[in-house]
Motif scaffolding. Sequence first.
Motif, short mmCIF file in Angstrom:
data_model
loop_
_atom_site.label_atom_id
_atom_site.label_comp_id
_atom_site.label_asym_id
_atom_site.label_seq_id
_atom_site.Cartn_x
_atom_site.Cartn_y
_atom_site.Cartn_z
N UNK A 1 38.97 14.23 109.16
CA UNK A 1 39.09 13.73 107.79
C UNK A 1 39.09 14.92 106.81
N UNK A 2 38.20 15.89 107.05
CA UNK A 2 38.15 17.07 106.19
C UNK A 2 39.45 17.86 106.32
N UNK B 1 42.06 18.76 103.47
CA UNK B 1 42.26 20.17 103.20
C UNK B 1 43.75 20.51 103.21
N UNK B 2 44.50 19.95 104.16
CA UNK B 2 45.93 20.22 104.24
C UNK B 2 46.66 19.66 103.01
N UNK B 3 46.22 18.51 102.52
CA UNK B 3 46.82 17.98 101.30
C UNK B 3 46.60 18.94 100.14
N UNK C 1 34.62 19.34 96.77
CA UNK C 1 34.00 18.11 96.25
C UNK C 1 34.51 16.89 97.02
N UNK C 2 35.82 16.84 97.29
CA UNK C 2 36.38 15.70 98.02
C UNK C 2 35.80 15.63 99.43
N UNK C 3 35.69 16.77 100.10
CA UNK C 3 35.12 16.79 101.45
C UNK C 3 33.68 16.32 101.42
N UNK D 1 48.75 22.08 100.47
CA UNK D 1 50.14 21.88 100.06
C UNK D 1 50.27 21.94 98.53
N UNK D 2 49.30 21.34 97.85
CA UNK D 2 49.32 21.37 96.39
C UNK D 2 49.14 22.80 95.88
N UNK D 3 48.26 23.54 96.54
CA UNK D 3 48.04 24.93 96.14
C UNK D 3 49.28 25.78 96.39
#
Length: 177
Positions: free
Chosen positions: A137-138, A142-144, A99-101, A147-149
Motif C-alpha cells: 500500500x505504501x 509512493x509510486x503515485x 503524511x499519506x503513508x 510520478x507527480x514529482x
Amino acid sequence: MRMDSKHIEALLEKYWNAETTLEQEQELHEFFQSKEVPENLNDAAMLFRYFEEEKLKKLNENFNKDVTKRVQQRQGGKIIPMTNWVSVARVAAGIVVVVAAGYLIGAEIRKRTPKEIADTESDPKLAFEQTKKALLMISKNFHKAQREASMINLLNEAEQKIQRKPSEDEKEKKVNI
C-alpha cells in the motif's frame, strides 16, 4: 567563376551524405550565391541562400533580458521566479507522501480489533502477510507521488532549457549553418 554543373551535382551528393570538406562546402556556398544557377539546382540554391541569410543575421545577445522586460511590461512589472516554486513543490510532494503513508497505515491499524493484532503476533505467516500488505500500500502510493514529482522535474528541466544561455559551441554551430 563558372563551374561545371556535373561537378556541383557531385559535390551536392557528397554534401547530402555528409562527406564534404569545409572547402567543398564553401565552394557550394559560393556557387549558389551566384545568379547563374541551373534550373535543376534551384531547390538547393534556395537552401544555400537561406543558410547565408541566416548566417548574416546577428544573434541578439540580450534576448533573455528583452523577453523578461516585455513580460514584466505585460504583467505590470511582476515576475515570480519558478525556481522557488519548484523547490517548494518538491518538498510539499515529499511531505504529502509521508503524511499519506502515515494516515493509511494508521487507518489500517484502527480497523483491526485488538484480537486481530494479537493473532498476527502469534502467527508469523499472518504477520508477514499483513506487513506485506501494508508495504504494498505504501509502495503504491509512493509510486503515485513519484510520478507527480517527475512532472515537476519536467517543468524544471524545461525552465532550465529556456533560461540556459547558448554555449560557444552552439553559437559556432549556428554561425556555420
